[in-house]
Motif scaffolding. Structure first.
Motif, mmCIF file in Angstrom:
data_model
loop_
_atom_site.group_PDB
_atom_site.id
_atom_site.type_symbol
_atom_site.label_atom_id
_atom_site.label_comp_id
_atom_site.label_asym_id
_atom_site.label_seq_id
_atom_site.Cartn_x
_atom_site.Cartn_y
_atom_site.Cartn_z
ATOM 1 N N THR A 168 -19.922 -28.193 -55.680
ATOM 2 C CA THR A 168 -20.359 -26.962 -56.759
ATOM 3 C C THR A 168 -20.642 -27.777 -57.865
ATOM 4 O O THR A 168 -20.018 -28.812 -58.479
ATOM 5 N N LEU A 169 -22.064 -27.252 -58.269
ATOM 6 C CA LEU A 169 -22.511 -28.318 -59.550
ATOM 7 C C LEU A 169 -22.443 -27.157 -60.545
ATOM 8 O O LEU A 169 -22.906 -26.000 -60.690
ATOM 9 N N LEU A 170 -21.775 -27.616 -61.618
ATOM 10 C CA LEU A 170 -21.766 -26.841 -63.077
ATOM 11 C C LEU A 170 -22.846 -27.586 -63.737
ATOM 12 O O LEU A 170 -22.959 -28.593 -64.406
ATOM 13 N N HIS A 171 -23.431 -26.178 -64.317
ATOM 14 C CA HIS A 171 -24.655 -26.663 -65.309
ATOM 15 C C HIS A 171 -24.667 -25.568 -66.560
ATOM 16 O O HIS A 171 -24.586 -24.328 -66.075
ATOM 17 N N ARG A 172 -24.660 -26.127 -67.675
ATOM 18 C CA ARG A 172 -24.405 -25.323 -68.694
ATOM 19 C C ARG A 172 -25.513 -24.334 -69.077
ATOM 20 O O ARG A 172 -25.483 -23.452 -69.931
ATOM 21 N N ARG A 173 -26.590 -24.624 -68.539
ATOM 22 C CA ARG A 173 -27.741 -23.664 -68.793
ATOM 23 C C ARG A 173 -28.167 -22.871 -67.627
ATOM 24 O O ARG A 173 -27.592 -22.827 -66.482
ATOM 25 N N ASP A 174 -29.299 -22.161 -67.500
ATOM 26 C CA ASP A 174 -29.526 -21.384 -66.492
ATOM 27 C C ASP A 174 -30.649 -21.920 -65.623
ATOM 28 O O ASP A 174 -31.426 -21.077 -64.432
ATOM 29 N N GLU A 175 -31.052 -23.076 -65.821
ATOM 30 C CA GLU A 175 -32.006 -23.850 -64.888
ATOM 31 C C GLU A 175 -31.566 -25.267 -65.116
ATOM 32 O O GLU A 175 -31.302 -25.658 -66.161
ATOM 33 N N LEU A 176 -31.848 -26.110 -64.070
ATOM 34 C CA LEU A 176 -31.690 -27.566 -64.006
ATOM 35 C C LEU A 176 -32.611 -28.284 -64.575
ATOM 36 O O LEU A 176 -34.029 -27.895 -64.706
ATOM 37 N N ARG A 177 -32.413 -29.258 -65.303
ATOM 38 C CA ARG A 177 -33.528 -29.967 -66.074
ATOM 39 C C ARG A 177 -33.916 -31.171 -65.103
ATOM 40 O O ARG A 177 -35.074 -31.981 -65.544
ATOM 41 N N MET A 211 -5.775 -34.874 -59.267
ATOM 42 C CA MET A 211 -6.454 -33.561 -59.887
ATOM 43 C C MET A 211 -6.328 -32.611 -58.630
ATOM 44 O O MET A 211 -6.260 -32.852 -57.398
ATOM 45 N N ARG A 212 -6.168 -31.290 -59.291
ATOM 46 C CA ARG A 212 -6.044 -30.360 -58.239
ATOM 47 C C ARG A 212 -7.069 -29.020 -58.251
ATOM 48 O O ARG A 212 -7.369 -28.453 -57.341
ATOM 49 N N ALA A 213 -7.633 -29.211 -59.666
ATOM 50 C CA ALA A 213 -8.664 -27.831 -60.034
ATOM 51 C C ALA A 213 -9.246 -28.372 -61.228
ATOM 52 O O ALA A 213 -9.035 -29.013 -62.050
ATOM 53 N N VAL A 214 -10.687 -27.464 -61.723
ATOM 54 C CA VAL A 214 -11.003 -27.636 -62.995
ATOM 55 C C VAL A 214 -10.984 -26.261 -63.442
ATOM 56 O O VAL A 214 -11.304 -25.249 -62.670
ATOM 57 N N ARG A 215 -10.649 -26.082 -64.733
ATOM 58 C CA ARG A 215 -10.847 -24.649 -65.448
ATOM 59 C C ARG A 215 -12.139 -24.555 -66.095
ATOM 60 O O ARG A 215 -12.446 -25.670 -66.769
ATOM 61 N N VAL A 216 -12.972 -23.794 -65.651
ATOM 62 C CA VAL A 216 -14.326 -23.678 -66.256
ATOM 63 C C VAL A 216 -14.608 -22.291 -67.015
ATOM 64 O O VAL A 216 -13.754 -21.272 -66.844
ATOM 65 N N LYS A 217 -15.471 -22.050 -67.709
ATOM 66 C CA LYS A 217 -15.859 -21.233 -68.452
ATOM 67 C C LYS A 217 -17.307 -20.584 -68.290
ATOM 68 O O LYS A 217 -18.203 -21.363 -68.282
ATOM 69 N N ASP A 218 -17.626 -19.198 -68.094
ATOM 70 C CA ASP A 218 -18.844 -18.623 -68.063
ATOM 71 C C ASP A 218 -19.410 -18.599 -69.315
ATOM 72 O O ASP A 218 -18.791 -17.612 -70.084
ATOM 73 N N LEU A 219 -20.463 -19.169 -69.866
ATOM 74 C CA LEU A 219 -20.949 -19.026 -70.995
ATOM 75 C C LEU A 219 -21.437 -17.568 -71.483
ATOM 76 O O LEU A 219 -21.576 -17.164 -72.739
ATOM 77 N N LYS A 220 -21.866 -16.953 -70.311
ATOM 78 C CA LYS A 220 -22.576 -15.491 -70.726
ATOM 79 C C LYS A 220 -21.495 -14.306 -70.640
ATOM 80 O O LYS A 220 -21.489 -13.372 -71.467
ATOM 81 N N THR A 221 -20.309 -14.577 -69.930
ATOM 82 C CA THR A 221 -19.121 -13.606 -69.945
ATOM 83 C C THR A 221 -18.052 -14.004 -70.705
ATOM 84 O O THR A 221 -17.224 -13.183 -70.936
ATOM 85 N N ASP A 222 -17.960 -15.059 -71.102
ATOM 86 C CA ASP A 222 -16.713 -15.813 -71.972
ATOM 87 C C ASP A 222 -15.426 -15.930 -70.782
ATOM 88 O O ASP A 222 -14.196 -16.245 -70.987
ATOM 89 N N GLU A 223 -15.831 -15.601 -69.270
ATOM 90 C CA GLU A 223 -14.775 -15.559 -68.405
ATOM 91 C C GLU A 223 -14.129 -16.687 -68.010
ATOM 92 O O GLU A 223 -15.187 -17.723 -68.018
ATOM 93 N N THR A 224 -13.004 -17.299 -68.007
ATOM 94 C CA THR A 224 -12.525 -18.482 -67.604
ATOM 95 C C THR A 224 -11.701 -18.373 -66.038
ATOM 96 O O THR A 224 -10.954 -17.288 -66.149
ATOM 97 N N TYR A 225 -11.928 -19.303 -65.270
ATOM 98 C CA TYR A 225 -11.090 -19.230 -64.057
ATOM 99 C C TYR A 225 -11.187 -20.914 -63.673
ATOM 100 O O TYR A 225 -11.592 -21.741 -63.942
ATOM 101 N N GLU A 226 -10.272 -20.895 -62.639
ATOM 102 C CA GLU A 226 -10.332 -22.337 -61.950
ATOM 103 C C GLU A 226 -11.056 -22.501 -60.369
ATOM 104 O O GLU A 226 -11.032 -21.485 -60.063
ATOM 105 N N ILE A 227 -11.632 -23.655 -60.410
ATOM 106 C CA ILE A 227 -11.983 -23.944 -59.174
ATOM 107 C C ILE A 227 -11.315 -25.194 -58.451
ATOM 108 O O ILE A 227 -11.075 -26.302 -59.258
#
Length: 317
Positions: A168-177, A211-227
């Motif tokens: 799973t690749l996490l990126h803060r923007r909506d396209e890769l640099r 480590m068991r998981a990473v809690r992440v945040k969707d910057l557009k919806t402010d939803e947080t969840y675990e992966i």
């Protein structure tokens, strides 16, 4: 005045010390902030030649240190803050002042970290890492996470598909640099899922401290969840430890030391050499750093032999 001062005691610095000490140059190593370098934080090294069963990173560096000491290398615990390379006698200033005929800079680079909770606690052997090439094989058939959006992150993600069941690749923007070809390969890969506009907020541990998981945040919806994941690869770049040499030695735009010589280790100042991750933003491996340390030491030895008269004159003056 020292024949050779070596800055840094990672693979590059210690290998340089072994060669310099065996040449009877009696080198002095200045250890810096992290004696032994980044490998001291790695629980197991499987890709260093000569260790078919792998070796603990701290033990590998301790062995190199003992080997250098055996041949006469000496160590000083200090941090160099400024240098003066304007004359044949090189001057370095830390908590005290040093003088040397030649200097080998092997100060390494520090990975950029996120600064989120749990990152430091699980860094180095417990799930959080900054090197897929070093640690990817430990995550066979596991789900892993990569954070970043540049070429480094896409390269890490693609490399990990050789081992992991899912990346799973996490990126803060909506396209890769990353470059288009790397971005296209990453997005198209069946094992890679890209989470756009998403940032990690916390690395979560299990009852054993791994480590068991990473809690992440969707910057557009402010939803947080675990992966759920056993491995978290941070690929947001490195910072070369070259600040004391700014304006003195040639660097690239990112601060890495640059050599224009075919050897790859000569700097723009005679008698000053580079080795390891402070000059390498491509490979960043223990074995390539060791090779550069070897080259730098041999070049320093040859330069000293050719310039004995220069220092004889300086001593008389």
């Amino acid at each position: 005045m020292e024949n050779v001062i070596i800055l840094g005691t990672g693979c590059a610095g210690l290998t340089a010390a072994i060669y310099a000490a065996r040449a009877n140059l009696n080198p002095l190593l200045i250890e810096g902030k992290q004696p032994g370098g980044q490998l001291t934080t790695t629980s197991e090294v499987e890709n260093f030649p000569g260790f078919p069963e792998g070796i603990d990173g701290f033990l590998l560096m301790d062995n190199l240190r003992k080997q250098a000491t055996r041949f006469g290398a000496r160590f000083e615990n200090d941090i160099i803050e400024s240098v003066d390379f304007s004359s044949p006698v090189k001057k370095l200033k830390g908590s005290k002042e040093y003088e040397a005929k030649t200097v080998i800079i092997a100060t390494g680079a520090s990975p950029r970290l996120l600064g989120i909770p749990g990152e430091q606690e699980m860094y180095g052997g417990k799930g959080v890492t900054t090197c897929a090439t070093c640690d990817g094989a430990f995550y066979r058939d596991m789900e892993v996470i990569v954070v970043g959006g540049g070429d480094s992150a896409t390269e890490e993600a693609l490399f990990l598909t050789r081992f992991a069941s899912k990346v799973t690749l996490l990126h803060r923007r909506d396209e890769l640099r990353a470059s288009k070809i790397m971005a296209d390969r990453t997005i198209a890969h069946e094992k890679i899922e890209v989470k756009w506009s998403t940032v990690p907020e916390e690395v979560l541990a299990d009852e054993t401290g791994n480590m068991r998981a990473v809690r992440v945040k969707d910057l557009k919806t402010d939803e947080t969840y675990e992966i759920d994941s056993k491995g978290f690869f941070i690929a947001i770049g490195h910072i070369p430890n070259t600040q004391p040499f700014a304006g003195v030695l040639k660097t690239d735009d990112d601060g890495y030391l640059v050599s224009d010589h075919p050897s790859g280790v000569l700097t723009n100042v005679e008698g000053v050499y580079l080795a390891g991750d402070c000059a390498d933003h491509v490979y960043r491996q223990a074995i390539t750093a060791a090779g550069m340390g070897c080259r730098a030491s041999i070049e320093a030895e040859r330069w000293l032999a050719d310039n004995e008269a220069v220092f004889a004159e300086a001593a008389l003056a």
